[in-house]
Design an enzyme around this catalytic site. Structure first.
Site, PDB file in Angstrom:
ATOM      1  N   GLY A   1      -7.795  -3.365   2.794  1.00 19.52           N
ATOM      2  CA  GLY A   1      -8.819  -4.064   2.366  1.00 19.52           C
ATOM      3  C   GLY A   1      -7.952  -5.536   2.844  1.00 19.52           C
ATOM      4  O   GLY A   1      -6.698  -5.199   2.704  1.00 19.52           O
ATOM      5  N   CYS A   2      -8.489  -6.324   2.591  1.00 17.82           N
ATOM      6  CA  CYS A   2      -7.657  -8.148   3.007  1.00 17.82           C
ATOM      7  C   CYS A   2      -7.186  -8.496   1.631  1.00 17.82           C
ATOM      8  O   CYS A   2      -5.829  -8.923   1.795  1.00 17.82           O
ATOM      9  CB  CYS A   2      -8.755  -9.149   3.345  1.00 17.82           C
ATOM     10  SG  CYS A   2     -10.461  -8.902   2.471  1.00 17.82           S
ATOM     11  N   HIS A   3      -7.619  -8.567   0.670  1.00 18.79           N
ATOM     12  CA  HIS A   3      -7.114  -9.064  -0.657  1.00 18.79           C
ATOM     13  C   HIS A   3      -6.185  -7.719  -1.168  1.00 18.79           C
ATOM     14  O   HIS A   3      -4.808  -7.876  -1.910  1.00 18.79           O
ATOM     15  CB  HIS A   3      -8.272  -8.404  -1.850  1.00 18.79           C
ATOM     16  CG  HIS A   3      -9.187  -9.986  -1.743  1.00 18.79           C
ATOM     17  ND1 HIS A   3      -8.540 -11.134  -2.311  1.00 18.79           N
ATOM     18  CD2 HIS A   3     -10.163 -10.339  -1.646  1.00 18.79           C
ATOM     19  CE1 HIS A   3      -9.951 -11.676  -2.283  1.00 18.79           C
ATOM     20  NE2 HIS A   3     -10.884 -11.335  -1.822  1.00 18.79           N
TER      21      HIS A   3
END
Length: 301
Positions: free
Chosen positions: A115-117
């Site tokens: 995921g990005c975060h």
């Protein structure tokens, strides 16, 4: 020698479009493009998946799980959704964690794209855990600022065509402290306590800035990161910036760790593109490894 065939299931979404853009001019792969009017036809989708050597799943979680029923065991898969990131039968697609992790990705048929975060958080926390600068029972607090493209097509439309006054300022979200990336953050970093995590979306298109602060010596911690990420797609700087702008790495596919602070307290930040190293760029890096291609082929840095 036949070129590996690539199919993107969900090619019209934000992540899918970014992958298409990056792969369209590649001469070392063949990109299979399903007609727009057949994108939801399972019979046709299955045909494309069977023809492909590698399939990208750029779908919501439930749709990714359903899509796996159409794919046989001999087809390599990279899932960009949250669905399989903590599944022990899938390899987590973060090759910079170790040489062993990179080898697992190379030999795997099932890779879950981070995921990005989570990419920002793990890039910061994993080396600290690995070298015991923090302990498993440490309660970490993290903020992560993202451009509005991270919210997908609906949020992009909201910011670009139906903008209200509140969208001109940073907005905290995930206020229940139960963001969907927390599970992978905790598992991959071997933490016993779920981090306190606050994501923030702001009025710019792309780019991400993830930050944690800990007690420690800035020089020691900077050296830790420089050693850990030597010869990888992650660069490390110390005291290089007066300000950190979250869109600084927009359009890039690598990541930068920024160290600031003093001899007692340290701020560690990860700068990257939420659509690059936080999504499509990472997916293509994993694809290159899985197909035996040059790891950074077709990536911007």
């Amino acid at each position: 020698m036949n070129k590996p065939k690539i199919y993107i299931d969900g090619q019209a979404g934000t992540t899918g479009l970014e992958i298409v853009k990056r792969l369209s001019n590649r001469e070392d792969i063949e990109l299979l493009k399903i007609p727009d009017d057949k994108r939801h036809d399972d019979v046709v989708r299955k045909k494309y998946m069977k023809e492909a050597d590698l399939v990208f799943l750029c779908l919501p979680d439930a749709a990714s799980i359903e899509a796996m029923k159409l794919i046989d065991d001999k087809t390599k898969v990279i899932d960009a959704s949250t669905a399989h990131r903590t599944n022990p039968d899938w390899v987590y697609g973060f090759p910079e964690l170790s040489n062993q992790q990179k080898q697992k990705i190379k030999s795997s048929y099932r890779v879950a794209n981070p995921g990005c975060h989570a990419t920002g958080f793990i890039s910061i926390v994993y080396p600290l855990m690995k070298h015991q600068f923090i302990q498993k029972d440490t309660l970490l607090s993290c903020t992560s600022l993202t451009g509005y493209s991270g919210g997908g097509k609906s949020m992009i439309a909201q910011y670009e065509t139906d903008k209200t006054s509140d969208l001109y300022a940073p907005r905290l979200y995930g206020l229940s402290l139960q963001h969907k990336h927390l599970k992978e953050m905790k598992q991959i970093c071997h933490l016993e306590k779920t981090p306190l995590f606050c994501p923030v979306v702001d009025d710019y298109y792309r780019g991400m800035l993830t930050t944690i602060m800990i007690e420690g010596n800035k020089e020691e911690i900077a050296q830790l990161y420089q050693d850990f990420y030597q010869n990888t797609f992650i660069e490390v700087t110390k005291d290089e910036d007066t300000y950190l702008s979250a869109n600084l790495y927009a359009q890039k596919d690598n990541l930068k760790i920024c160290i600031h602070g003093n001899d007692r307290q340290v701020m560690i930040s990860a700068l990257f593109d939420n659509l690059g190293k936080g999504a499509s760029g990472a997916a293509i890096q994993n694809m290159n490894l899985m197909l035996g291609l040059e790891e950074y082929k077709g990536l911007s840095y």
